[in-house]
Enzyme design. Structure first.
Site, PDB file in Angstrom:
ATOM      1  N   CYS A 104     -21.466  -4.722   5.920  1.00  0.00           N
ATOM      2  CA  CYS A 104     -21.501  -5.775   4.888  1.00  0.00           C
ATOM      3  C   CYS A 104     -21.994  -7.106   5.470  1.00  0.00           C
ATOM      4  O   CYS A 104     -21.444  -7.600   6.462  1.00  0.00           O
ATOM      5  CB  CYS A 104     -20.109  -5.960   4.286  1.00  0.00           C
TER       6      CYS A 104
ATOM      7  N   CYS B 294     -13.317   5.865   8.551  1.00  0.00           N
ATOM      8  CA  CYS B 294     -14.746   5.536   8.681  1.00  0.00           C
ATOM      9  C   CYS B 294     -14.915   4.073   8.305  1.00  0.00           C
ATOM     10  O   CYS B 294     -14.428   3.641   7.262  1.00  0.00           O
ATOM     11  CB  CYS B 294     -15.576   6.430   7.767  1.00  0.00           C
TER      12      CYS B 294
ATOM     13  N   ASP C 126       0.797  -1.229   0.000  1.00  0.00           N
ATOM     14  CA  ASP C 126       0.000   0.000   0.000  1.00  0.00           C
ATOM     15  C   ASP C 126       0.831   1.282   0.000  1.00  0.00           C
ATOM     16  O   ASP C 126       0.342   2.331   0.366  1.00  0.00           O
ATOM     17  CB  ASP C 126      -0.923  -0.028   1.234  1.00  0.00           C
TER      18      ASP C 126
ATOM     19  N   CYS D 117     -15.676  11.233   0.910  1.00  0.00           N
ATOM     20  CA  CYS D 117     -15.458  10.098   1.821  1.00  0.00           C
ATOM     21  C   CYS D 117     -14.840  10.579   3.141  1.00  0.00           C
ATOM     22  O   CYS D 117     -13.856  11.316   3.139  1.00  0.00           O
ATOM     23  CB  CYS D 117     -14.544   9.082   1.148  1.00  0.00           C
TER      24      CYS D 117
ATOM     25  N   CYS E  54     -22.157  -9.603  -4.455  1.00  0.00           N
ATOM     26  CA  CYS E  54     -22.935  -8.534  -3.820  1.00  0.00           C
ATOM     27  C   CYS E  54     -24.429  -8.658  -4.124  1.00  0.00           C
ATOM     28  O   CYS E  54     -25.266  -8.266  -3.300  1.00  0.00           O
ATOM     29  CB  CYS E  54     -22.440  -7.162  -4.287  1.00  0.00           C
TER      30      CYS E  54
ATOM     31  N   CYS F  64     -19.184   1.536   5.764  1.00  0.00           N
ATOM     32  CA  CYS F  64     -19.474   0.691   4.609  1.00  0.00           C
ATOM     33  C   CYS F  64     -18.859  -0.698   4.749  1.00  0.00           C
ATOM     34  O   CYS F  64     -19.364  -1.670   4.172  1.00  0.00           O
ATOM     35  CB  CYS F  64     -19.028   1.362   3.306  1.00  0.00           C
TER      36      CYS F  64
ATOM     37  N   CYS G 288     -23.624   5.139   3.897  1.00  0.00           N
ATOM     38  CA  CYS G 288     -22.578   6.167   3.813  1.00  0.00           C
ATOM     39  C   CYS G 288     -23.112   7.528   4.278  1.00  0.00           C
ATOM     40  O   CYS G 288     -24.063   8.062   3.692  1.00  0.00           O
ATOM     41  CB  CYS G 288     -22.054   6.279   2.382  1.00  0.00           C
TER      42      CYS G 288
ATOM     43  N   CYS H 226     -27.785  -6.395  -2.943  1.00  0.00           N
ATOM     44  CA  CYS H 226     -27.506  -5.686  -1.688  1.00  0.00           C
ATOM     45  C   CYS H 226     -26.855  -4.329  -1.963  1.00  0.00           C
ATOM     46  O   CYS H 226     -25.962  -4.207  -2.802  1.00  0.00           O
ATOM     47  CB  CYS H 226     -26.578  -6.524  -0.804  1.00  0.00           C
TER      48      CYS H 226
ATOM     49  N   CYS I 169     -23.903  -1.081   1.904  1.00  0.00           N
ATOM     50  CA  CYS I 169     -22.719  -0.226   2.029  1.00  0.00           C
ATOM     51  C   CYS I 169     -22.955   1.146   1.404  1.00  0.00           C
ATOM     52  O   CYS I 169     -22.406   2.152   1.871  1.00  0.00           O
ATOM     53  CB  CYS I 169     -21.495  -0.891   1.404  1.00  0.00           C
TER      54      CYS I 169
END
Length: 367
Positions: free
Chosen positions: A244, A237, A130, A210, A184, A240, A194, A187, A190
Site C-alpha cells: 500500500c 500474508c 477481535d 486468502c 484509494c 496486500c 495477491c 490504485c 493490493c
C-alpha cells in the site's frame, strides 16, 4: 469526562490513535457482511455464520450501546515484509505474529481505559479486541481512524496499514468524529499483488482464496491450486498490506512487544519442520501462532519446503513422511513431489528406499 479528556487518557495509556463514533446508527456494513456470508466467502469459519445476526450491528449484540471508542495501536515493521519472500528456505511469518499476541496488550490497556471512564462517568462499557462478534473495521472507518481499502483492511493516512484495533462500546453519548473518506483512488496495488487472486472485485474478499485464511483458519489439506502461490508464507500474508502506498507515512512501532523476535524473523524451514508438539508450544508461548496447533503449522512449513526448490531439504521431508499427523504426512508427500519430481515414478516401480516411504506416498499421492 468529555471526548477530549477521553482521547487524552487513551493516548496517555499508550494507544497510538483514538476516535469516536455513534454505535447506534444504521450502516452499510451489515449488508456487506450478509453478502459475504451468502456467497460463502467465509469458507469454513462457521462462527461468522453462527453469529451473523449479532455481528451485523453493535446494538444487535448490546442494545444499550450508544457510542464506540475506537483505538489504534501502531505495529509498523522496521523492514520490508516482502523481502523474506525471496529467501525461499526461510519462513515468512506475518508481521503481526512475529512477537507477542496483540490481543493481550490491547485488552489490558482497553480495560484500564474502561475502568477510568466508568469511575469518572458511571456509564456502562464493554471492551472488544477481535474476539467477539463485532465489526471493528467498519467502526474504525466510521470514527475517522482510517478507511477500508480495496483489500478490505483498514488504511490510515498517518499510519498506513499497520494498526491493531480495539473498541470500547459505551452507553454514554459521546461527541463523534467525522468518518474518514476513501483515499484509494485508482490504485489497485493490493489487488494485483495477491498471489491467489483472493479479491473478486475491489472491496470484496473471498477468504477461501486468502493465504492468511488458508494458513491460519483452514484445518484440512491446503487445496492444490494454492500450494505453489503460498511460496514460503507459513503464517498469514502481508502482501496486500505491505504494498500500500500509504505506508510511506507509517512509522516503526514503538512497542517492544511488537518488534520481531530474532528467531521469528526469517527462521529456517528445516528447523521449524522438526518441531514436535512440546517444542512448538515452547517456541510459540504467548504468540498468536500457538492457537493453530503444531500439526497445522508444520503442514504449512512442508508446503513452503515444497516451494523452496532446495533439494538439501529432502531429508527433512522424508522425516515428516513418518509423522504421526496425517495432515503433515500429506503435505510432506506433496513437498517430496516438488523437490524430487521422479518420486512417484520410483514409487510405481518399487524403487523407493523404504517400504514406509512407498506406503505413505501411495496413501497420499491422489491428494
Amino acid at each position: 469526562m468529555d471526548s477530549s479528556a477521553l482521547k487524552s487518557l487513551a493516548l496517555e495509556i499508550g494507544f497510538t490513535d483514538v476516535r469516536l463514533c455513534r454505535a447506534d446508527e444504521a450502516w452499510a456494513a451489515s449488508q456487506r457482511l450478509e453478502e459475504f456470508v451468502a456467497q460463502e466467502h467465509h469458507g469454513s469459519m462457521a462462527w461468522m455464520e453462527d453469529t451473523l445476526e449479532r455481528r451485523k450491528h453493535p446494538t444487535a449484540m448490546w442494545p444499550d450501546a450508544k457510542s464506540a471508542v475506537v483505538v489504534g495501536l501502531n505495529y509498523g515493521p522496521d523492514h520490508d515484509p516482502l523481502g523474506i519472500l525471496e529467501r525461499r528456505s526461510e519462513a515468512a511469518i506475518s508481521v503481526y505474529a512475529q512477537n507477542a499476541d496483540y490481543h493481550d496488550l490491547i485488552k489490558k490497556r482497553l480495560k484500564r481505559l474502561a475502568r477510568e471512564f466508568v469511575a469518572r462517568t458511571g456509564h456502562e462499557v464493554k471492551v472488544f479486541v477481535d474476539t467477539a462478534p463485532l465489526m471493528e473495521k467498519p467502526l474504525a472507518a466510521k470514527s475517522g481512524l482510517g478507511w477500508q481499502g480495496k483489500h478490505t483492511n483498514l488504511v490510515s493516512r498517518e499510519h498506513g496499514s499497520w494498526l491493531f484495533l480495539g473498541v470500547m462500546l459505551t452507553a454514554a453519548e459521546l461527541e463523534p468524529d467525522a468518518p474518514e473518506t476513501d483515499h484509494c483512488g485508482s490504485c489497485r496495488a493490493c489487488l494485483d499483488i495477491c498471489p491467489t487472486q483472493a479479491f473478486p472485485t475491489p472491496y470484496q474478499l473471498d477468504a477461501r482464496r486468502c493465504i492468511s485464511y488458508l494458513t491460519i483458519e483452514h484445518k484440512g489439506p491446503i487445496p492444490r491450486e494454492f500450494r505453489a502461490p503460498m511460496g514460503n508464507r507459513i503464517y498469514g500474508c502481508d502482501d496486500c498490506l505491505a504494498v500500500c502506498p500509504w505506508n510511506k507515512f507509517a512509522e516503526v512501532s514503538a512497542e517492544a512487544a511488537f518488534h520481531p523476535r530474532p528467531e521469528l524473523k526469517g527462521p529456517l524451514l528445516s528447523e521449524l519442520a522438526a518441531l514436535d508438539d512440546a517444542d512448538f508450544r515452547q517456541v510459540f508461548t504467548a504468540s498468536p501462532i500457538k492457537r493453530i496447533g503444531r500439526d497445522r503449522f508444520v503442514r504449512n512449513v512442508m508446503i513452503a519446503i515444497g516451494n523452496s526448490g532446495d533439494a538439501s531439504l529432502l531429508g527433512v521431508v522424508k522425516e515428516r513422511l513418518r509423522d504421526e499427523a496425517p495432515l503433515v504426512r500429506g503435505a510432506s508427500v506433496w513437498a517430496l513431489s516438488q523437490l524430487d519430481p521422479h518420486t512417484f515414478e520410483r514409487q510405481r516401480t518399487g524403487a523407493l528406499e523404504t517400504e514406509t516411504d512407498a506406503d505413505v506416498i501411495a496413501e497420499w499421492r491422489r491428494d
